[in-house]
Design an enzyme around this catalytic site. Structure first.
Site, PDB file in Angstrom:
ATOM      1  N   ASP A 168       0.857  -1.181   0.000  1.00 17.02           N
ATOM      2  CA  ASP A 168       0.000   0.000   0.000  1.00 17.02           C
ATOM      3  C   ASP A 168       0.900   1.241   0.000  1.00 17.02           C
ATOM      4  O   ASP A 168       2.130   1.143   0.134  1.00 17.02           O
ATOM      5  CB  ASP A 168      -0.880  -0.038   1.251  1.00 17.02           C
ATOM      6  CG  ASP A 168      -2.051   0.911   1.200  1.00 17.02           C
ATOM      7  OD1 ASP A 168      -2.215   1.619   0.188  1.00 17.02           O
ATOM      8  OD2 ASP A 168      -2.807   0.957   2.185  1.00 17.02           O
ATOM      9  N   GLU A 195       2.478   5.195  -3.930  1.00 18.61           N
ATOM     10  CA  GLU A 195       2.393   6.200  -5.008  1.00 18.61           C
ATOM     11  C   GLU A 195       3.686   7.009  -5.227  1.00 18.61           C
ATOM     12  O   GLU A 195       3.946   7.345  -6.395  1.00 18.61           O
ATOM     13  CB  GLU A 195       1.211   7.143  -4.746  1.00 18.61           C
ATOM     14  CG  GLU A 195      -0.144   6.501  -4.859  1.00 18.61           C
ATOM     15  CD  GLU A 195      -0.483   5.636  -3.655  1.00 18.61           C
ATOM     16  OE1 GLU A 195      -1.270   4.688  -3.812  1.00 18.61           O
ATOM     17  OE2 GLU A 195       0.059   5.894  -2.566  1.00 18.61           O
ATOM     18  N   ASP A 252      -9.337   3.653  -1.785  1.00 18.54           N
ATOM     19  CA  ASP A 252     -10.176   3.950  -0.624  1.00 18.54           C
ATOM     20  C   ASP A 252     -11.533   4.498  -1.044  1.00 18.54           C
ATOM     21  O   ASP A 252     -11.818   5.695  -0.932  1.00 18.54           O
ATOM     22  CB  ASP A 252      -9.454   4.950   0.275  1.00 18.54           C
ATOM     23  CG  ASP A 252      -8.122   4.399   0.772  1.00 18.54           C
ATOM     24  OD1 ASP A 252      -7.940   3.172   0.713  1.00 18.54           O
ATOM     25  OD2 ASP A 252      -7.279   5.186   1.200  1.00 18.54           O
TER      26      ASP A 252
END
Length: 966
Positions: A528, A531, A604
């Site tokens: 996770d 980015e 999300d």
């Protein structure tokens, strides 16, 4: 998982979301996007007088001997002293690659994006030849010599034609502009004016083309952050037109419709361009061109006549405008912050051809472990070892299947990943073994940020080895803020990090190197925040002027950054054992080629009907982008969905390639066993439905691992000539199975309409009702009560399922099969089944079963139907496995032998015309039952006739025939 959540109690989520738009740039707040859109505006205003300043110097053309490749110099009339180089090549499969770079500039532009995305350097054609004329260079090829590439000299323009029609045009609108490197003191506004007529004209032309002022060339501010931009302006603008294609798809990830709406003009659907900039977006909008977590710069253009596509290999932030000057044409404008021009033009001409061409470039999706297609149960966070055990116990008590339990960040002591919080997880290995005892797995999160503390061995080793991303000065390790507090980031662009990272996942001691001995080989990984998400950084990310290995700034490689983490994690998990086993790695951030390494989810999302619907479209878009193993969080990450919404979301989830329920730390516990009746029983049946169809999903993944065809197929892929289906994105087909799904994403629905694209019979999977399409398409009404997902079987399909309820998928290995045969209008049907051990790579050595099932008339005018099974691998050895062509297949391989006793326990035939006189295998009469109803060959609708053949006693691995005699 949310990057910088305020941990507010989320009792409900409003229909209108409060996305923090101030955290993220719009085009008008991005200097290079402003400049690119300004260029487009000036071109539009100038209209016919606008001419691109870039031209090919014909005297410099150099054609490679015996290869379809040439190079040439390109010059700009605005900057005669600046040199550019053009490289155009045609691959063996007809894909055209166009590259342009600055030559002998003050600095080097980043040219490595393609190297991360491509599986290998493509082979060039040795059969195609370029022909040099006075005004252009051109080449013709294809079976009918109907594909042509034309590179015009002045202005530079690249066109792909098919049958004489323009398919793709680069720089047709004259928006190509590569901002060359320059010294700050020699910026255009400081050049002397008036020295000569030529200088005045040059300056005026530059203002006309580039704008009359420097627009944050050397420094840019956003909020409280300043981007130092030490290299100055280096953006790349390029228009790409599809003159005969009215629909474009792709460029995931965006929460938008599959057929991309317009972003320019009076009737623009969005006022902003689509943005590709991997970002951690809080409560993202369900309908927006905003950037999200991943970026795949591939776009399909489609019409009834053909499909073409482009892959723009750029790793920096990119904005894309889409316009439809007519219903039959599309124009796009791509504006990137940095990088070279490196565009792959895929000629198609069918969707299947495009997927093959794209995956030959970037790779097919990996064939996942079989268990990974089961149900995944997650939340932020299961709080202890006993909590995990209790959740597993409740699933078993309620007879609900599940394959994987997940742990979010709270398992880790002070968010030091790999290090267990021994207070709450005192026995992690024992806990994992308890889960594994009945074939289940665990997934544990490993985020890329490392807590900066000397008592964290992972950070300590990375620091000592010099493997961390640097600040703008290139010397000091970058320090940002994330879940771990003060954090550092591994620079995976540094090759020295690769073997070290893979060693961390070893479950046995590795000498003086640290390794994760508090784990098992059945512990898999969730990446996770890659980015990367940085809580105190600009746009919740890393500063663009940070420095990576090789001296490249973060701006150059931002969209590629996250892919490297899950690439290396996938390799790490695969090589924990010898021989290796298939890894499972879930990633939030991704780029072209990420499909080779694992699964993705859409981030999300919120527990709203709008986000449920958006998730369907987003998963379809990722399938178009080559990344089939995709899904959205069931139930929504934020909020507390009511029971009806949760049921409908599970019905969406079972028809997603990746099927996981996940929830925010402040949501109420919503494991499916907690629901009241009848919702609990409905979801139990929904879960069992997913497990019964695992053979369908696994067979579909085998196909995508070989051909690149997506697991979920929108109508334009399945029926490329049916214009009425080109914009449909709320229903889809599952692989080649013939299953047509229309998820319900609206509250209170009891019926829905399903579009049937052809004159063919379709059967309701549950009620066996017959629905008939029409030659020009037809919408039909389908019952959709809460317990029922609209699911149709296309006539002509055979669907293999396993109907025994089990607690996890590995327990189904030797279960018998049911074959559902949906006869077509012509009383024929076809289906496939692929099986292997589901965990290792032994299938690459020929250890698998691949069967074809056929229902056909015994003779042309006969009413008798023959149902047969034959070995498909022997007929298509080159297609049999992912990435490895078998020249010889042995049907008695070890895996096939192990499955020899697995039988077909039931054959169900829909649409048989009459009650059989006999049902035989050889001379033996089989047991059967027949219910009279509508025949496939009738024109009527109603309940289909159903013939059930009971336990024919045939093996799933052998050839056999059953004859139904009318």
């Amino acid at each position: 998982m949310r990057a910088f959540c305020s941990l507010l109690l989320l009792a409900a989520v409003p229909a209108v979301l409060a996305v923090k738009t101030q955290d993220f740039k719009t085009c008008s707040q991005s200097a290079f996007c402003r400049r690119g859109r300004g260029l487009s505006a000036r071109a539009q205003e100038a209209s016919s007088s606008w001419v691109s300043p870039y031209s090919v110097d014909a005297s410099t053309i150099s054609i490679a001997p015996n290869l379809a490749s040439f190079t040439a110099a390109v010059k700009s009339s605005l900057y005669p002293d600046i040199k550019f180089g053009l490289d155009v090549r045609i691959h063996d499969d007809g894909v055209v690659r166009v590259r342009m770079d600055e030559v002998d500039g003050l600095r080097k532009r980043y040219d490595g994006a393609a190297s991360w995305a491509l599986v290998a350097e493509p082979e060039l054609s040795s059969k195609i030849r370029w022909s040099v004329g006075k005004a252009d260079v051109r080449a013709k090829y294809g079976d009918k010599k109907d594909v042509e590439v034309v590179v015009a000299f002045n202005p530079l323009r690249v066109t792909l034609l098919q049958g004489g029609k323009e398919q793709v045009v680069l720089n047709g609108k004259g928006l190509l502009h590569m901002e060359h490197f320059r010294a700050k003191e020699n910026s255009p506004k400081e050049e002397p004016a008036g020295e000569s007529e030529q200088v005045v004209m040059q300056v005026n032309n530059r203002a006309w083309f580039e704008g009359d002022s420097e627009d944050e060339y050397w420094e840019e501010k956003f909020g409280s952050w300043t981007d130092s931009k030490p290299k100055g302006p280096e953006s790349l603008s390029l228009d790409i037109s599809f003159p005969n294609h009215g629909h474009v798809y792709g460029i995931p990830q965006h929460a938008t419709r599959l057929s991309l709406p317009t972003t320019t003009g009076e009737n623009a659907y969005y006022s902003e361009p689509y943005r590709l900039y991997n970002a951690d977006v809080f409560e993202y909008l369900a309908d927006s061109p905003m950037s999200l977590y991943g970026s795949i710069p591939v776009m399909h253009a489609h019409s009834a006549g053909s499909t073409v596509a482009i892959f723009n290999a750029v790793g920096s932030e990119t904005w894309i405008d889409v316009a439809h000057p007519s219903p039959k044409s599309t124009e796009t404008h791509w504006i990137s912050e940095s990088g070279i021009l490196d565009v792959f033009i895929m000629p198609g001409p069918t969707p299947a051809d495009i997927f093959a061409q794209y995956t030959r470039l970037t790779g097919t999706p990996a064939l996942p472990a079989h268990w990974a297609l089961g149900y995944h149960q997650c939340r932020w966070n299961y709080i202890s070892s006993n909590d995990v055990r209790d959740v597993q116990k409740r699933f078993d008590m309620e007879d609900m299947p599940v394959d994987v339990f997940w742990l979010d960040i709270e398992y880790a002591e002070e968010h030091k990943y790999f290090i267990w919080d021994k207070k709450n997880f005192p026995d992690p290995v024992d806990m994992m073994h308890d889960v594994e005892d009945i074939g289940r797995k665990m997934v544990v999160i490993i985020d890329p940020h490392l807590k900066r503390t000397d008592n964290y061995p992972v950070y300590q080793e990375a620091n000592e080895r010099g493997l961390l991303v640097k600040s703008a000065d290139g010397e000091k390790d970058y320090e940002g803020w994330c879940w771990s507090g003060s954090s550092a980031w591994i620079d995976f662009f540094n090759p020295n990090s690769w073997d070290w990272w893979k060693t961390l996942f070893k479950t046995l001691p590795q000498g003086d190197r640290w390794s994760w001995t508090d784990s098992t080989i059945d512990t898999y990984i969730w990446n996770d925040m890659n980015e990367p998400s940085v809580f105190n950084g600009p746009e919740i990310s890393m500063p663009r002027d940070n420095v990576h290995h090789g001296g490249w700034e973060h701006r150059d490689i931002h969209n590629i950054n996250g892919m490297l983490l899950h690439n290396l994690t996938s390799q790490a998990v695969m090589t924990r054992t010898d021989p290796p086993r298939r890894p499972f790695v879930l990633t939030r951030s991704f780029y072209a080629g990420s499909q080779r390494f694992g699964a993705m989810w859409t981030g999300d999302n919120l527990g709203t009907w709008e986000h449920m619907a958006a998730g369907v479209r987003m998963v379809l878009a990722n399938n178009i982008g080559g990344f089939s193993f995709a899904g959205s969080d069931v139930g929504g990450f934020f909020g507390n969905p009511d029971s009806e919404m949760l049921v409908r979301w599970y019905q969406v989830g079972i028809f997603s390639p990746f099927f996981r329920a996940h929830a925010h730390i402040d949501t109420k516990r919503r494991e499916p066993y907690l629901l009241d009746e009848p919702y609990k029983s409905i979801i139990r049946n929904v879960l069992r439905m997913r497990y019964s169809m695992l053979p369908v999903w696994y067979t579909a993944f085998r196909e995508t691992s070989v051909t690149g065809l997506p697991v979920l197929r929108p109508h334009y892929v399945a029926f490329p000539h049916d214009e009425a289906g080109f914009a449909i994105d709320d229903q889809f087909f599952v692989g080649s199975s013939g299953l047509l799904v229309k998820p319900i994403v609206e509250k209170g629905a009891t019926h829905t309409t399903v579009y049937l694209p052809e004159d063919q019979v379709y059967y309701d999977y549950f009620t066996h009702d017959v629905h008939r399409g029409a030659s020009k398409g037809k919408s039909v009404t389908i019952q959709a009560d809460l317990h029922k997902t609209p699911l149709l079987i296309r006539g002509g399909s055979i669907v293999p399922t396993r109907e025994r309820p089990r607690r996890s998928s590995p327990l189904m290995k030797y279960d018998p099969f049911t074959l559902r045969i949906a006869l077509s209008n012509q009383d024929v049907a076809h289906g496939e089944l692929y099986l292997d051990d589901g965990e290792t790579y032994s299938h690459r050595d020929g250890h698998f079963v691949w069967r074809e099932f056929i229902a056909e008339k015994t003779e042309k005018k006969s009413k008798a139907v023959r149902i047969s099974s034959r070995n498909l691998a022997a007929q298509k050895p080159g297609e049999a496995v992912d990435g490895v062509a078998l020249t010889k297949y042995d049907g008695s391989n070890d895996f096939a032998k192990s499955m020899a006793d697995v039988r077909v326990e039931r054959v169900v035939i829909f649409g048989a015309a009459t009650k059989p006189a006999s049902v035989k295998m050889g001379d033996s009469e089989l047991q059967w039952e027949y219910t009279q109803g509508v025949a496939a060959s009738d024109k009527r609708e109603g309940m289909a006739s159903v013939l059930v053949i009971k336990d024919p006693g045939v093996s799933i691995t052998s050839d056999w025939e059953i004859v139904v005699q009318a």
